[in-house]
Enzyme design. Structure first.
Site, PDB file in Angstrom:
ATOM      1  N   PHE B 251       1.004  -1.136  -0.035  1.00 54.10           N
ATOM      2  CA  PHE B 251       0.051   0.037   0.050  1.00 54.10           C
ATOM      3  C   PHE B 251       0.884   1.166  -0.004  1.00 54.10           C
ATOM      4  CE2 PHE B 251      -2.162  -3.273   2.449  1.00 54.10           C
ATOM      5  CZ  PHE B 251      -2.808  -3.831   1.405  1.00 54.10           C
ATOM      6  N   ILE B 477       1.907  -6.680  -5.751  1.00 53.11           N
ATOM      7  CA  ILE B 477       1.785  -6.442  -4.193  1.00 53.11           C
ATOM      8  C   ILE B 477       0.577  -6.999  -3.923  1.00 53.11           C
ATOM      9  CG2 ILE B 477       3.603  -4.708  -3.937  1.00 53.11           C
ATOM     10  CD1 ILE B 477       1.382  -2.457  -3.842  1.00 53.11           C
ATOM     11  N   ILE B 634     -11.200  -2.365 -18.509  1.00 47.65           N
ATOM     12  CA  ILE B 634     -10.888  -3.380 -17.235  1.00 47.65           C
ATOM     13  C   ILE B 634     -10.523  -4.510 -17.844  1.00 47.65           C
ATOM     14  CG2 ILE B 634     -11.867  -4.453 -15.378  1.00 47.65           C
ATOM     15  CD1 ILE B 634     -11.664  -1.320 -15.207  1.00 47.65           C
ATOM     16  N   ASN B 636      -9.567  -7.261 -16.065  1.00 49.00           N
ATOM     17  CA  ASN B 636     -10.043  -8.488 -15.330  1.00 49.00           C
ATOM     18  C   ASN B 636     -10.975  -8.028 -14.515  1.00 49.00           C
ATOM     19  OD1 ASN B 636     -10.603 -10.714 -13.679  1.00 49.00           O
ATOM     20  ND2 ASN B 636      -8.670 -11.612 -14.015  1.00 49.00           N
ATOM     21  N   GLN B 643      -9.920  -5.187  -6.137  1.00 46.86           N
ATOM     22  CA  GLN B 643      -9.120  -4.008  -5.862  1.00 46.86           C
ATOM     23  C   GLN B 643      -9.826  -2.873  -5.445  1.00 46.86           C
ATOM     24  OE1 GLN B 643      -6.144  -3.147  -8.851  1.00 46.86           O
ATOM     25  NE2 GLN B 643      -4.933  -1.954  -7.634  1.00 46.86           N
ATOM     26  N   GLY B 709      -6.000   1.443  -8.638  1.00 45.13           N
ATOM     27  CA  GLY B 709      -5.603   1.281  -7.194  1.00 45.13           C
ATOM     28  C   GLY B 709      -5.894   2.409  -6.255  1.00 45.13           C
ATOM     29  N   GLU B 710      -5.339   3.609  -6.716  1.00 47.33           N
ATOM     30  CA  GLU B 710      -5.854   5.047  -5.858  1.00 47.33           C
ATOM     31  C   GLU B 710      -6.994   5.225  -5.989  1.00 47.33           C
ATOM     32  OE1 GLU B 710      -2.503   5.093  -4.627  1.00 47.33           O
ATOM     33  OE2 GLU B 710      -1.747   4.037  -6.318  1.00 47.33           O
TER      34      GLU B 710
END
Lengths: 208, 743
Positions: B251, B477, B634, B636, B643, B709-710
């Site tokens: 993270f 990660i 997208i 997947n 996520q 992610g963010e």
């Protein structure tokens, strides 16, 4: 308990002093020759080291082990460092995160909170022991199918806990699963998917 | 066309390629490699916060059973690069630098490592570490941001460079909100938050030769870590190998090299054995960064019909005394809403603490708490629905850079999310909905993050068994990098994903940037695609006349043969191609083009929360959380959805429970583990709903991705805070919103 005995260093010194003294007294008959000789030559640390290990018999994933471990070794460190079963994870060492969950005689246990020597003669199952040969356990299958993980680090603990949760009869509803799985933290936040995996296994009626 | 459809891999909800390893315990993390003669290292931390180490008593520790070495500032071997690091002109100018462990006697923060104890087992190293006692000359320390906010300064990098993004920003009139007709001015505080991935920070350091170092390390960037430690030891980069095949979450906290890594490397040098070092959960608070405590003030004015006329957003974030850490706290305010007047001022306060490091949604998540709370406050002042207020200030182009958006489907996200959460049930007047003793409210928060793309290189190789091996130094990660790259490769090659293996997490593989800033798929995705195209082209040229005249897009890899779609008899066995050198790897670098000059590229998200607040106890339950994203294509939906859910759960923690507290009298954290620092558990998390607009962005890359992610976390905390206001009428501007703030 005296105040002195609460201090680890003091306690340790006292124990070694005792070893040295006892080597000159009745312990003659109990102490192996080289150890006694070492003590006489004041190699007290080596003597202490020899005494720090105790015998332990355990069955891990169906394999019987005869071990010699320090009493302060946790079950978690024994699995990871001595038996190289690194599937069981260390996430906090305080029993707060559940990453180290294993089954001891069928019960889920935080292996970081229990000393290895407490499990003399017991049967331990780790994530490595859940698989039947090449065949994944239904809970493992369901975690893959529902993507019940991201980084994968909490996953072995989640799965061991999930299997126990179903066996205990605590997977009756989404709410019950969330309550009885709350000892297993997933920082990636895959909770919804983990619950879906557990529900599928529970509702699928397969033997877990 | 039909065949094309069957080979559609991009977008398929494929199971993770490393799923089996992760569910069987077969995935190896950095403390799980078995090397002969392993030694174990435990750090000893300073018990004061600032001052000098005058001496250190290591005698008892050195005598303890199994101890191999006790290394301190007084006896540490010289780390050659400590004198030269940071002077490399090829590196971007930074202010200050990472802590150089054992280099001097200065104590800069509490629990700064003063010694590392190396022994032949964890137990022995841990015990001996407790016997080490430091002696100190303490000095007065500062650990409270608000008490020291008057000393806050413009970051040095901004002072030196007027174009630096951390400079004050101005469009229109300065602080114009002050003269606005309808205005508000509010202060917001977010506490220090800690990443706390489940895997404790760990490293196994192994000097395979006096000048060859292998690190099994928890890092988000194998190459960044290699560069840092090659430099510390004045080694050529190729002499350092960094392996991070699996990373147990990060993270952001593995975006930086930390003192414990240097300590393990020094220890391995001293004892001449591989050394394993794993931090404790307490040390995860003190030595590997955090989201910095940040004070913000936001002023906003608007017209009665709901048009924003001015915003001023100021923030003061904490940093350490030895490194100036900055983040984009104010970026969202400059571009999200159509306001003619915008002022932002970013300041830092240096405290006697460890350096912060970007934590998921870095800066933007902090800034969005202020901006999106203020949007809700203004909507309330105007007696407008907060969604309607946002629509009235929607930007059709970037008002900061005056460029068109590459793509922006935020309105579509608003619509999707509002429907799913049941926004029509929301009442304008707070405290209107209840279910027995539970007050019910709805809130929303918007997030955005740059669609960053960097250069990346991928190697592709046809293997004799008919599989294709791809390699890249990128890491995973947790998002599922290897899985989505396999899908991209499968679609590009026309090959079954089971025949493809994507290897990552090794500094010896072709280059890629660090896994951070939602940039991996944007960068490594096109490199994978181009490497596969290059491989196909190479095989086509080897395949002879029938293929020479064929269209490139008709060439596919099948089970055992290079084939031509639409011509089932035209095929060449891999064995024949390999005889001609077809098994030689092709390595392709993919770089961003000039599109970034023309367009403003961002991912967008909106989060809708339904909360239930118990009117007597102040307990908050997030009963619904809906996250919608415009993140381009997208690859997947299963892993991407996961996520997004994870970001939302992180946002629940930020909103309701996460706070690391320092006792300023001692400068020491009083939160030391998960009993004190609460993170969301199963029972705190609702069944998070996710929806993607799934429209490709043609400008970021050929795949159309923008990053997830963010934006998964940015805007979640204000959505929950706003829902709590809607439920209770209480506006909480200091996170986390614990029950004591509501009763």
């Amino acid at each position: 308990m005296s105040i002195e005995s609460d201090k680890p260093a003091g306690h340790d010194e006292a124990r070694r002093t005792f070893l040295k003294q006892s080597s000159l007294l009745t312990a003659f008959t109990m102490v192996p020759g080289p150890v006694l000789q070492a003590a006489t030559y004041e190699l007290d640390e080596k003597v202490a080291a020899a005494f720090e290990k105790v015998p332990l018999r355990l069955e891990v994933n169906g394999v019987k082990h005869k071990l010699s471990v320090e009493p302060r070794t946790t079950l978690l460190d024994l699995l990871r460092e001595n038996l190289n079963l690194t599937g069981t994870k260390k996430g906090c060492d305080y029993g707060q995160c559940g990453a180290c969950t294993v089954h001891v005689d069928g019960q889920r246990v935080n292996s970081c909170l229990s000393f290895a020597v407490m499990h003399e003669g017991k049967k331990i199952t780790t994530i490595e022991g859940l698989t039947n040969g090449d065949k994944l356990h239904p809970m493992q299958e369901a975690f893959v199918k529902h993507d019940g993980f991201q980084c994968g680090y909490c996953t072995p603990g989640q799965i061991m806990s999930a299997v126990a949760c179903v066996r205990e009869g605590h997977a009756g509803s989404e709410g019950e699963i969330r309550e009885y799985m709350s000892g297993n933290i997933c920082r990636c936040g895959a909770y919804s998917n983990i619950v879906a995996a557990i529900q599928e296994v529970k509702n699928g009626g397969q033997k877990v | 066309m039909k065949e094309q459809a069957q080979n559609k891999q991009i977008g398929a909800p494929m199971d993770r390629v490393d799923g089996r390893l992760k569910v069987t315990g077969g995935a190896k993390y950095s403390a799980e490699y078995e090397l002969p003669n392993m030694a174990y290292a435990v750090l000893v931390g300073s018990t004061i916060t600032k001052g000098r180490l005058t001496g250190i008593d290591t005698k008892a520790a050195e005598k303890a059973p199994g101890v191999l070495a006790v290394i301190t500032h007084f006896n540490s071997p010289k780390v050659p690069g400590f004198d030269t690091a940071g002077k490399d002109p090829s590196q971007p100018a930074t202010v200050g630098g990472p802590l150089k462990i054992f280099k001097d006697d200065k104590i800069r923060y509490n629990d700064q490592p003063i010694a590392v104890v190396v022994a032949d087992s964890w137990e022995r190293a841990r015990f001996a570490a407790r016997l080490v006692k430091g002696q100190y000359a303490p000095e007065k320390h500062k650990t409270n941001l608000e008490a020291n906010a008057s000393e806050a300064f413009l970051p040095t990098a901004a002072k030196k460079n007027p174009k630096h993004p951390m400079n004050d920003y101005q469009r229109g009139q300065v602080d114009a909100y002050k003269t606005g007709a309808i205005k508000l001015e509010s202060e917001y505080v977010i506490p220090t938050e800690v990443h706390h991935p489940m895997e404790l920070q760990a490293i196994t350091a192994h000097w395979e030769a006096p000048d060859r170092l292998t690190l099994y390390d928890k890092t988000q960037g194998t190459l960044a870590t290699r560069r840092d430690f090659a430099k510390e030891w004045n080694l050529p980069e190729e002499n350092v190998k960094v392996i991070a095949t699996f990373v147990g979450g990060a993270f952001g906290n593995a975006l930086h090299s930390w003192p414990h890594e240097s300590a393990a490397i020094i220890a391995a040098k001293v004892v001449n054995r591989p050394v394993k070092l794993m931090l404790t959960r307490e040390q995860m608070f003190t030595n590997v960064g955090y989201r910095p405590y940040t004070w913000q003030k936001l002023g906003m004015s608007a017209t009665a019909d709901g048009k924003i006329t001015a915003i001023t957003h100021e923030s003061v974030g904490q940093t350490s005394t030895y490194e100036e850490f900055t983040e984009s706290t104010l970026a969202q305010t400059r571009m999200m809403y159509q306001s003619p007047n915008v002022t932002t001022r970013y300041r830092l306060a240096s405290l006697d603490v460890c350096s912060p490091i970007w934590m998921r949604g870095p800066g933007e998540a902090t800034g969005a708490f202020a901006l999106e709370s203020a949007m809700d406050e203004m909507a309330h002042l105007l007696n407008l629905d907060p969604l309607e207020f946002r629509l009235r200030n929607y930007t059709e182009q970037d008002p900061e850079k005056n460029k068109p958006w590459s793509t922006k489907f935020l309105k579509e996200c608003y619509q999707l999310g509002a429907e799913r959460v049941g926004w029509n049930k929301r009442q304008l007047k707070p405290g209107s909905l209840r279910d027995g003793e539970w007050l019910i409210g709805y809130g929303m928060g918007v997030g955005t993050f740059g669609a960053h793309r960097g250069a990346a290189t991928v190697g592709a190789q046809l293997r004799p068994d008919g599989t294709v091996l791809l390699q890249c130094a990128t890491t995973d990660i947790g998002p599922g990098t290897g899985t989505v790259m396999t899908q991209i490769a499968a679609e590009t090659l026309g090959l079954d994903p089971k025949k493809i293996r994507f290897e990552l997490g090794n500094s010896s593989f072709p280059k890629a940037g660090t896994q951070g800033g939602s940039s991996t798929v944007n960068s490594v995705g096109p490199a994978t695609q181009e490497a596969c195209l290059a491989l196909k082209e190479k095989l086509r040229t080897l395949a002879g006349a029938a293929f020479a005249s064929a269209k490139k897009e008709d060439v596919t890899l099948t089970d055992g043969y290079l084939a031509l779609s639409g011509s089932p008899t035209t095929r060449v066995a891999y064995a024949d191609l390999i005889k001609q050198g077809g098994d030689k790897a092709v390595t392709v670098e993919a770089k961003p083009g000039p599109e970034g000059q023309k367009y403003s590229m961002y991912s967008f998200s909106v989060h809708f929360a339904e909360v239930r607040v118990h009117e007597l106890t102040g307990e908050v339950r997030v009963s619904k959380l809906v996250s919608c994203a415009d993140a381009g294509t997208i690859i997947n939906e299963k892993t991407a959805g996961n996520q997004m859910k994870g970001g939302a759960v992180g946002g629940i923690g930020m909103a309701l429970m996460e706070a690391a507290h320092i006792d300023d009298r001692f400068g020491r954290y009083v939160t030391k583990d998960f009993a004190d620092y609460h993170v969301p558990v199963h029972a705190d998390s609702p069944d998070v709903q996710v929806a993607f607009v799934n429209q490709p962005d043609p400008h970021v890359n050929a795949l159309g991705t923008k990053g997830i992610g963010e934006i998964a976390i940015i805007g979640v905390a204000p959505a929950i805070a706003n829902a709590i206001f809607n439920a209770t009428g209480k506006r909480i501007r200091e996170l986390p919103i614990t029950p004591d703030k509501l009763i």
